[in-house]
Design an enzyme around this catalytic site. Sequence first.
Site, PDB file in Angstrom:
ATOM      1  NE  ARG A  44      -4.028   1.930   2.230  1.00 37.63           N
ATOM      2  CZ  ARG A  44      -4.365   2.676   3.271  1.00 37.63           C
ATOM      3  NH1 ARG A  44      -3.762   2.504   4.454  1.00 37.63           N
ATOM      4  NH2 ARG A  44      -5.313   3.592   3.144  1.00 37.63           N
ATOM      5  CG  ASP A  49       6.062   7.070  -3.578  1.00 39.37           C
ATOM      6  OD1 ASP A  49       5.969   8.317  -3.599  1.00 39.37           O
ATOM      7  OD2 ASP A  49       7.066   6.456  -3.989  1.00 39.37           O
ATOM      8  CB  VAL A  52       0.984  11.665  -4.108  1.00 34.83           C
ATOM      9  CG1 VAL A  52       1.166  13.130  -3.729  1.00 34.83           C
ATOM     10  CG2 VAL A  52      -0.352  11.128  -3.599  1.00 34.83           C
ATOM     11  N   GLY A  54       3.988  10.844  -8.608  1.00 29.41           N
ATOM     12  CA  GLY A  54       4.721   9.698  -9.143  1.00 29.41           C
ATOM     13  C   GLY A  54       5.482   8.931  -8.073  1.00 29.41           C
ATOM     14  CG  ASP A  56       8.058  11.422  -5.780  1.00 33.81           C
ATOM     15  OD1 ASP A  56       7.301  10.754  -5.028  1.00 33.81           O
ATOM     16  OD2 ASP A  56       7.887  12.640  -6.003  1.00 33.81           O
ATOM     17  CB  SER A  58       6.596  12.402  -2.428  1.00 34.04           C
ATOM     18  OG  SER A  58       5.499  11.631  -2.896  1.00 34.04           O
ATOM     19  N   PRO A 145      -7.678   7.600  -4.227  1.00 30.90           N
ATOM     20  CG  PRO A 145      -8.038   5.762  -5.628  1.00 30.90           C
ATOM     21  CD  PRO A 145      -6.970   6.614  -5.033  1.00 30.90           C
ATOM     22  CG  HIS A 175      -8.346  -3.838  -1.120  1.00 29.03           C
ATOM     23  ND1 HIS A 175      -9.312  -2.906  -1.421  1.00 29.03           N
ATOM     24  CD2 HIS A 175      -7.233  -3.129  -0.798  1.00 29.03           C
ATOM     25  CE1 HIS A 175      -8.809  -1.680  -1.288  1.00 29.03           C
ATOM     26  NE2 HIS A 175      -7.539  -1.789  -0.920  1.00 29.03           N
ATOM     27  CG  ASP A 227      -9.576 -13.112   1.351  1.00 31.49           C
ATOM     28  OD1 ASP A 227     -10.617 -13.703   1.712  1.00 31.49           O
ATOM     29  OD2 ASP A 227      -8.756 -13.596   0.543  1.00 31.49           O
ATOM     30  CG  ASP A 235      -5.890 -15.937  -2.085  1.00 27.96           C
ATOM     31  OD1 ASP A 235      -6.511 -14.846  -2.063  1.00 27.96           O
ATOM     32  OD2 ASP A 235      -5.889 -16.725  -1.127  1.00 27.96           O
TER      33      ASP A 235
HETATM   34  C1  HEM Z   1      -9.162   1.432  -5.983  1.00 30.01           C
HETATM   35  C2  HEM Z   1      -9.168   2.315  -4.997  1.00 30.01           C
HETATM   36  C3  HEM Z   1      -8.726   1.984  -3.595  1.00 30.01           C
HETATM   37  C4  HEM Z   1      -9.326   2.413  -2.471  1.00 30.01           C
HETATM   38  C5  HEM Z   1     -10.570   3.291  -2.377  1.00 30.01           C
HETATM   39  C6  HEM Z   1      -8.614   1.854  -1.360  1.00 30.01           C
HETATM   40  C7  HEM Z   1      -8.912   2.082  -0.036  1.00 30.01           C
HETATM   41  C8  HEM Z   1      -8.311   1.441   1.033  1.00 30.01           C
HETATM   42  C9  HEM Z   1      -8.713   1.603   2.394  1.00 30.01           C
HETATM   43  C10 HEM Z   1      -9.827   2.519   2.889  1.00 30.01           C
HETATM   44  C11 HEM Z   1      -7.931   0.789   3.149  1.00 30.01           C
HETATM   45  C12 HEM Z   1      -8.009   0.593   4.661  1.00 30.01           C
HETATM   46  C13 HEM Z   1      -7.240   1.714   5.354  1.00 30.01           C
HETATM   47  C14 HEM Z   1      -7.483   1.748   6.839  1.00 30.01           C
HETATM   48  O1  HEM Z   1      -8.486   1.215   7.309  1.00 30.01           O
HETATM   49  O2  HEM Z   1      -6.636   2.339   7.568  1.00 30.01           O
HETATM   50  C15 HEM Z   1      -7.024   0.125   2.256  1.00 30.01           C
HETATM   51  C16 HEM Z   1      -6.067  -0.790   2.637  1.00 30.01           C
HETATM   52  C17 HEM Z   1      -5.214  -1.421   1.760  1.00 30.01           C
HETATM   53  N1  HEM Z   1      -5.056  -1.129   0.423  1.00 30.01           N
HETATM   54 FE1  HEM Z   1      -6.331  -0.080  -0.702  1.00 30.01          FE
HETATM   55  N2  HEM Z   1      -7.571   1.106  -1.826  1.00 30.01           N
HETATM   56  C18 HEM Z   1      -7.590   1.159  -3.195  1.00 30.01           C
HETATM   57  C19 HEM Z   1      -6.677   0.588  -4.045  1.00 30.01           C
HETATM   58  C20 HEM Z   1      -5.553  -0.098  -3.644  1.00 30.01           C
HETATM   59  C21 HEM Z   1      -4.447  -0.463  -4.498  1.00 30.01           C
HETATM   60  C22 HEM Z   1      -4.336  -0.083  -5.970  1.00 30.01           C
HETATM   61  C23 HEM Z   1      -3.556  -1.153  -3.726  1.00 30.01           C
HETATM   62  C24 HEM Z   1      -2.230  -1.732  -4.107  1.00 30.01           C
HETATM   63  C25 HEM Z   1      -1.889  -2.119  -5.320  1.00 30.01           C
HETATM   64  C26 HEM Z   1      -4.107  -1.229  -2.404  1.00 30.01           C
HETATM   65  C27 HEM Z   1      -3.559  -1.906  -1.342  1.00 30.01           C
HETATM   66  C28 HEM Z   1      -4.082  -1.935  -0.067  1.00 30.01           C
HETATM   67  C29 HEM Z   1      -3.624  -2.841   0.960  1.00 30.01           C
HETATM   68  C30 HEM Z   1      -2.610  -3.959   0.774  1.00 30.01           C
HETATM   69  C31 HEM Z   1      -4.322  -2.504   2.124  1.00 30.01           C
HETATM   70  C32 HEM Z   1      -4.142  -3.115   3.526  1.00 30.01           C
HETATM   71  C33 HEM Z   1      -2.984  -2.391   4.205  1.00 30.01           C
HETATM   72  C34 HEM Z   1      -2.654  -2.856   5.609  1.00 30.01           C
HETATM   73  O3  HEM Z   1      -3.216  -3.825   6.115  1.00 30.01           O
HETATM   74  O4  HEM Z   1      -1.775  -2.181   6.212  1.00 30.01           O
HETATM   75  N3  HEM Z   1      -5.301  -0.558  -2.382  1.00 30.01           N
HETATM   76  N4  HEM Z   1      -7.282   0.547   0.973  1.00 30.01           N
HETATM   77 CA   LIG Z   2       5.126  10.140  -4.676  1.00 30.65          CA
HETATM   78 CA   LIG Z   3      -6.380 -13.648   0.298  1.00 24.18          CA
END
Ligand code: HEM
Ligand SMILES: [Ca+2]
Ligand SMILES: [Ca+2]
Length: 311
Positions: A44, A49, A52, A54, A56, A58, A145, A175, A227, A235
């Site tokens: 994440r 990174d 925002v 790119g 980098d 930041s 987002p 996710h 999940d 997976d």
């Molecule tokens: C499509 C739009 C996306 C939205 C709206 C979104 C939103 C969120 C939110 C709200 C959380 C939970 C944060 C919290 O409760 O503190 C989260 C966690 C996470 N997101 Fe996303 N996310 C998106 C896309 C992505 C993408 C593109 C990736 C990586 C390629 C990603 C990877 C993760 C991971 C792995 C977690 C769990 C992090 C942890 O347990 O520390 N997400 N996301």
């Molecule tokens: Ca950046």
């Molecule tokens: Ca899984």
Amino acid sequence: LHQGNSQLTANFHATTCPNLSTIVSNAVQQALQSDSRIGASLLRLHFHDCFVNGCDASILLDSSGSIQSEKNAAPNTNSVRGFGVVDNIKTAVENSCPGVVSCADILALAAQASVSLSGGPSWSVLLGRRDSLTANQGGANTSIPTPFESLSNITAKFAAVGLNTNDLVALSGAHTFGRAQCLTFRTRLYNFSGTGNPDPTLNSSYLTTLRQICPQGGNVTVLTNFDPTTPDNFDNNYYVNLQNNRGLLQSDQQLFSTTGAATVSIVNSFSSNQTAFFLSFAQSMINMGNISPLTGSSGEIRSDCKKVNGS
Ligand code: HEM
Ligand SMILES: [Ca+2]
Ligand SMILES: [Ca+2]
């Protein structure tokens, strides 16, 4: 895999840091032993990174002087984590190859190692990024987002950084592991869009479970797994969950539940074919990793990921 148009290359550090990916992977593996969540958190960080200014690094800068840290932006504060592990990886890399590997490349490598050590795909990470001299807190507030936005809004935020609908669906598969706080989905449980009712696209037994974890008036920072089936494994269960109305965030479930959306058939294909998901995920990670890197003599190689050199 198609490598895009950036100036990054897989062999950028081949002579200057030949064991780089092993060093990073060993450090991530070590961290996973005491924190099963850290792989998700590191993936994440790379996402937040790259969206925002790119890829980098930041996001790694602390506030100081003219820098308003992205760590204090709404999508990041009390939410993104893993900075200590990034520092540990950087120290291990500096010990073998001083002064040559950027913090931005470390984030990209740590993301890849996290995915493959969790059972997901491997890919050859493109390298050669340099580190920013600035942060963009306002950009973090507007470009990343939120889980409450419409599919068209989120699609537009991906398009703004050159990523398409296939990238959106593939990368959302991240996710499949990690955790979320109640505050990111609780309105779906009690008063969805001001209706006084739960989100109709939420499976009723999953609704019951989530209401137990996140009672009305309870602690909104309580964590739950994205999940429920394989919480720490990378997976394709994320897509199976969506088909069963068990997506955790509104932004997850709407990929499957938006009538007529182009995302629906992509969800179905990744749900039925993990190999197709893994191939797309790897390609989309390369695409995301190519967002506006600093190269050549732009930026710098930070010696401490938290600070601009000499500050
Ligand atoms: C499509 C739009 C996306 C939205 C709206 C979104 C939103 C969120 C939110 C709200 C959380 C939970 C944060 C919290 O409760 O503190 C989260 C966690 C996470 N997101 Fe996303 N996310 C998106 C896309 C992505 C993408 C593109 C990736 C990586 C390629 C990603 C990877 C993760 C991971 C792995 C977690 C769990 C992090 C942890 O347990 O520390 N997400 N996301
Ligand atoms: Ca950046
Ligand atoms: Ca899984």
